[in-house]
Design a protein around this motif. Structure first.
Motif, PDB file in Angstrom:
ATOM      1  N   LYS A 116       0.797  -1.114  -0.061  1.00  0.00           N
ATOM      2  CA  LYS A 116       0.152  -0.139  -0.075  1.00  0.00           C
ATOM      3  C   LYS A 116       1.050   1.119  -0.003  1.00  0.00           C
ATOM      4  O   LYS A 116       0.417   2.413  -0.433  1.00  0.00           O
ATOM      5  CB  LYS A 116      -0.980  -0.149   1.091  1.00  0.00           C
ATOM      6  CG  LYS A 116      -2.002  -0.931   1.152  1.00  0.00           C
ATOM      7  CD  LYS A 116      -2.916  -1.021   2.544  1.00  0.00           C
ATOM      8  CE  LYS A 116      -4.097  -2.245   2.388  1.00  0.00           C
ATOM      9  NZ  LYS A 116      -4.646  -2.043   3.262  1.00  0.00           N
ATOM     10  N   ILE A 117       1.836   1.124   0.849  1.00  0.00           N
ATOM     11  CA  ILE A 117       3.012   2.139   0.816  1.00  0.00           C
ATOM     12  C   ILE A 117       3.559   2.458  -0.704  1.00  0.00           C
ATOM     13  O   ILE A 117       3.608   3.613  -1.013  1.00  0.00           O
ATOM     14  CB  ILE A 117       3.909   2.147   1.844  1.00  0.00           C
ATOM     15  CG1 ILE A 117       3.059   2.011   3.223  1.00  0.00           C
ATOM     16  CG2 ILE A 117       5.298   3.103   1.985  1.00  0.00           C
ATOM     17  CD1 ILE A 117       4.409   1.695   4.589  1.00  0.00           C
ATOM     18  N   ILE A 118       4.135   1.399  -1.169  1.00  0.00           N
ATOM     19  CA  ILE A 118       4.513   1.465  -2.589  1.00  0.00           C
ATOM     20  C   ILE A 118       3.485   2.345  -3.415  1.00  0.00           C
ATOM     21  O   ILE A 118       3.986   2.818  -4.399  1.00  0.00           O
ATOM     22  CB  ILE A 118       5.191   0.205  -2.929  1.00  0.00           C
ATOM     23  CG1 ILE A 118       6.354  -0.243  -1.976  1.00  0.00           C
ATOM     24  CG2 ILE A 118       5.513   0.300  -4.427  1.00  0.00           C
ATOM     25  CD1 ILE A 118       6.923  -1.578  -2.280  1.00  0.00           C
ATOM     26  N   ASP A 119       2.483   1.782  -3.367  1.00  0.00           N
ATOM     27  CA  ASP A 119       1.357   2.064  -4.475  1.00  0.00           C
ATOM     28  C   ASP A 119       0.898   3.415  -4.426  1.00  0.00           C
ATOM     29  O   ASP A 119       0.791   4.352  -5.127  1.00  0.00           O
ATOM     30  CB  ASP A 119       0.049   1.286  -4.086  1.00  0.00           C
ATOM     31  CG  ASP A 119       0.194   0.074  -4.791  1.00  0.00           C
ATOM     32  OD1 ASP A 119       1.007  -0.295  -5.459  1.00  0.00           O
ATOM     33  OD2 ASP A 119      -0.660  -0.937  -4.229  1.00  0.00           O
ATOM     34  N   THR A 120       1.215   3.849  -3.090  1.00  0.00           N
ATOM     35  CA  THR A 120       0.856   5.489  -2.644  1.00  0.00           C
ATOM     36  C   THR A 120       2.160   6.250  -3.145  1.00  0.00           C
ATOM     37  O   THR A 120       1.812   7.446  -3.911  1.00  0.00           O
ATOM     38  CB  THR A 120       0.724   5.549  -1.174  1.00  0.00           C
ATOM     39  OG1 THR A 120      -0.407   4.808  -0.651  1.00  0.00           O
ATOM     40  CG2 THR A 120       0.732   7.122  -0.749  1.00  0.00           C
ATOM     41  N   LEU A 121       3.182   5.722  -3.024  1.00  0.00           N
ATOM     42  CA  LEU A 121       4.368   6.642  -3.385  1.00  0.00           C
ATOM     43  C   LEU A 121       4.291   6.719  -5.110  1.00  0.00           C
ATOM     44  O   LEU A 121       4.558   7.582  -5.558  1.00  0.00           O
ATOM     45  CB  LEU A 121       5.905   5.764  -3.242  1.00  0.00           C
ATOM     46  CG  LEU A 121       5.865   5.716  -1.391  1.00  0.00           C
ATOM     47  CD1 LEU A 121       7.334   4.861  -1.419  1.00  0.00           C
ATOM     48  CD2 LEU A 121       6.290   7.231  -1.241  1.00  0.00           C
ATOM     49  N   GLN A 122       3.963   5.413  -5.515  1.00  0.00           N
ATOM     50  CA  GLN A 122       3.751   5.427  -7.052  1.00  0.00           C
ATOM     51  C   GLN A 122       2.909   6.455  -7.674  1.00  0.00           C
ATOM     52  O   GLN A 122       3.116   7.070  -8.579  1.00  0.00           O
ATOM     53  CB  GLN A 122       3.516   4.129  -7.740  1.00  0.00           C
ATOM     54  CG  GLN A 122       3.389   4.066  -9.231  1.00  0.00           C
ATOM     55  CD  GLN A 122       4.621   4.072  -9.823  1.00  0.00           C
ATOM     56  OE1 GLN A 122       5.684   3.976  -9.218  1.00  0.00           O
ATOM     57  NE2 GLN A 122       4.841   4.527 -11.141  1.00  0.00           N
ATOM     58  N   GLN A 123       1.729   6.655  -6.722  1.00  0.00           N
ATOM     59  CA  GLN A 123       0.476   7.405  -7.425  1.00  0.00           C
ATOM     60  C   GLN A 123       1.221   8.795  -7.191  1.00  0.00           C
ATOM     61  O   GLN A 123       1.009   9.749  -8.053  1.00  0.00           O
ATOM     62  CB  GLN A 123      -0.739   7.154  -6.515  1.00  0.00           C
ATOM     63  CG  GLN A 123      -1.849   8.055  -7.011  1.00  0.00           C
ATOM     64  CD  GLN A 123      -2.238   7.539  -8.191  1.00  0.00           C
ATOM     65  OE1 GLN A 123      -2.401   6.210  -8.430  1.00  0.00           O
ATOM     66  NE2 GLN A 123      -2.523   8.377  -9.282  1.00  0.00           N
ATOM     67  N   ILE A 124       1.664   9.145  -6.055  1.00  0.00           N
ATOM     68  CA  ILE A 124       2.252  10.681  -5.875  1.00  0.00           C
ATOM     69  C   ILE A 124       3.288  10.905  -6.722  1.00  0.00           C
ATOM     70  O   ILE A 124       3.222  12.190  -7.393  1.00  0.00           O
ATOM     71  CB  ILE A 124       3.098  10.748  -4.575  1.00  0.00           C
ATOM     72  CG1 ILE A 124       2.104  10.585  -3.423  1.00  0.00           C
ATOM     73  CG2 ILE A 124       3.814  11.846  -4.368  1.00  0.00           C
ATOM     74  CD1 ILE A 124       2.856  10.260  -2.003  1.00  0.00           C
ATOM     75  N   ASN A 125       4.202  10.111  -7.410  1.00  0.00           N
ATOM     76  CA  ASN A 125       5.282  10.305  -8.160  1.00  0.00           C
ATOM     77  C   ASN A 125       4.431  10.484  -9.625  1.00  0.00           C
ATOM     78  O   ASN A 125       4.559  11.256 -10.384  1.00  0.00           O
ATOM     79  CB  ASN A 125       6.200   9.221  -8.784  1.00  0.00           C
ATOM     80  CG  ASN A 125       7.222   9.397  -9.737  1.00  0.00           C
ATOM     81  OD1 ASN A 125       7.957  10.391  -9.719  1.00  0.00           O
ATOM     82  ND2 ASN A 125       7.095   8.262 -10.449  1.00  0.00           N
ATOM     83  N   GLU A 126       3.336   9.509 -10.020  1.00  0.00           N
ATOM     84  CA  GLU A 126       2.768   9.830 -11.346  1.00  0.00           C
ATOM     85  C   GLU A 126       1.784  11.023 -11.300  1.00  0.00           C
ATOM     86  O   GLU A 126       1.874  11.667 -12.358  1.00  0.00           O
ATOM     87  CB  GLU A 126       1.820   8.820 -11.546  1.00  0.00           C
ATOM     88  CG  GLU A 126       2.549   7.304 -11.663  1.00  0.00           C
ATOM     89  CD  GLU A 126       1.717   6.215 -11.893  1.00  0.00           C
ATOM     90  OE1 GLU A 126       0.467   6.264 -11.706  1.00  0.00           O
ATOM     91  OE2 GLU A 126       2.159   4.900 -12.320  1.00  0.00           O
TER      92      GLU A 126
END
Length: 278
Positions: A116-126
């Motif tokens: 979930k943390i990685i998905d959140t980080l990816q979303q922030i980056n995108e």
């Protein structure tokens, strides 16, 4: 990760080999599941033994007798060992399946949280890139050996068309790929090649089945079935591979087609083909 933990858990079901040597891989798995080196050795030594004494455990595990009771107490707190407190004290390993279920559940919970943390980080980056009008893409940079191998692989898998543009240096690349290009022609693949005006006609050995034209070419490029390409630097030491997801692939395909349409067929002399064993 869950699959890895399941494998580690399965390995715990094994017991010591007949010569008494300890399986280091299993001990390493126990340590990954949170046991110390001594705890792992003691627990492993208990498996399949039933009720045994601390002296026997120390013997099987090769642990110091002065520390064995302290280690077994810690294993009891972790629900891995049952202790019979009637004298003499006796010990047995609890079922690995029951003992490690809670630990595995904790790992799975951690993995879920990390995902979930990685998905959140990816979303922030995108989202950040999107707000700046940037879209993240990837392509492969290949050395000379990998370039030759990749071109061969793509030529073998091409079904409809191959478009090639070559500068004055590109004949070297073409000669290296000639055999696979021939095989593609025999499969019915349409091959078009744009040569730079500076290419030497007598160094190009190609069959008449290949459509050939000349133009001002600065970049060595192979296009496969109009959806993937390799662009090669001028000395052939590096290249970049792009697939159909890259936005400029169709642009370069269109550019090739436009250049092709503007140029007349090249009357290259001495275009013949050497015999090739297929």
């Amino acid at each position: 990760m869950t699959h890895v933990l399941t494998i580690l858990y399965a390995k715990l079901l094994f017991v010591m080999s007949t010569d008494g040597s300890v399986n280091n891989e299993i001990l390493g798995g126990l340590e990954e599941l949170g046991l110390t080196k001594y705890e792992a050795s003691a627990y492993y030594s208990l498996l399949g033994k039933g009720m045994i004494s601390a002296t026997e455990i120390a013997y099987y595990s090769n642990l110091p007798r002065t520390k064995i009771y302290f280690i077994l107490k810690k294993l009891e707190k972790k629900n891995l060992v049952f202790i019979n407190y009637q004298k003499p004290l006796m010990f047995r390993a609890l079922s690995p399946k029951d003992s490690f279920d809670n630990i595995l559940s904790e790992y799975e919970s951690r993995i879920t949280s990390l995902k979930k943390i990685i998905d959140t980080l990816q979303q922030i980056n995108e989202n950040g890139l999107k707000n700046k009008g940037i879209e993240e893409k990837r392509y492969l940079v290949l050395n000379q050996f990998c370039t030759d191998s990749k071109i061969t692989e793509l030529l073998k898998n091409t079904n409809e068309s191959i478009a090639i543009s070559l500068n004055h240096w590109g004949n070297v690349i073409l000669n290296a790929s000639k055999e696979e290009i021939l095989k593609a022609i025999y499969r019915g693949v349409k091959v078009r090649i744009l040569f730079d005006f500076l290419c030497q006609a007598d160094s190009i050995i190609l069959p008449n089945a290949i459509d050939k034209k000349s133009a001002k070419i600065s970049t060595n490029m192979f296009i496969f079935d109009n959806n993937s390409m390799i662009i090669i630097n001028n000395d052939g030491t590096k290249s970049a591979y792009f697939d159909s997801h890259e936005i400029f692939v169709p642009t370069l395909v269109s550019q090739f087609n436009d250049t092709w349409a503007k140029m007349e067929t090249t009357p290259l002399e001495n275009n013949k083909i050497d015999p090739i064993n297929m």
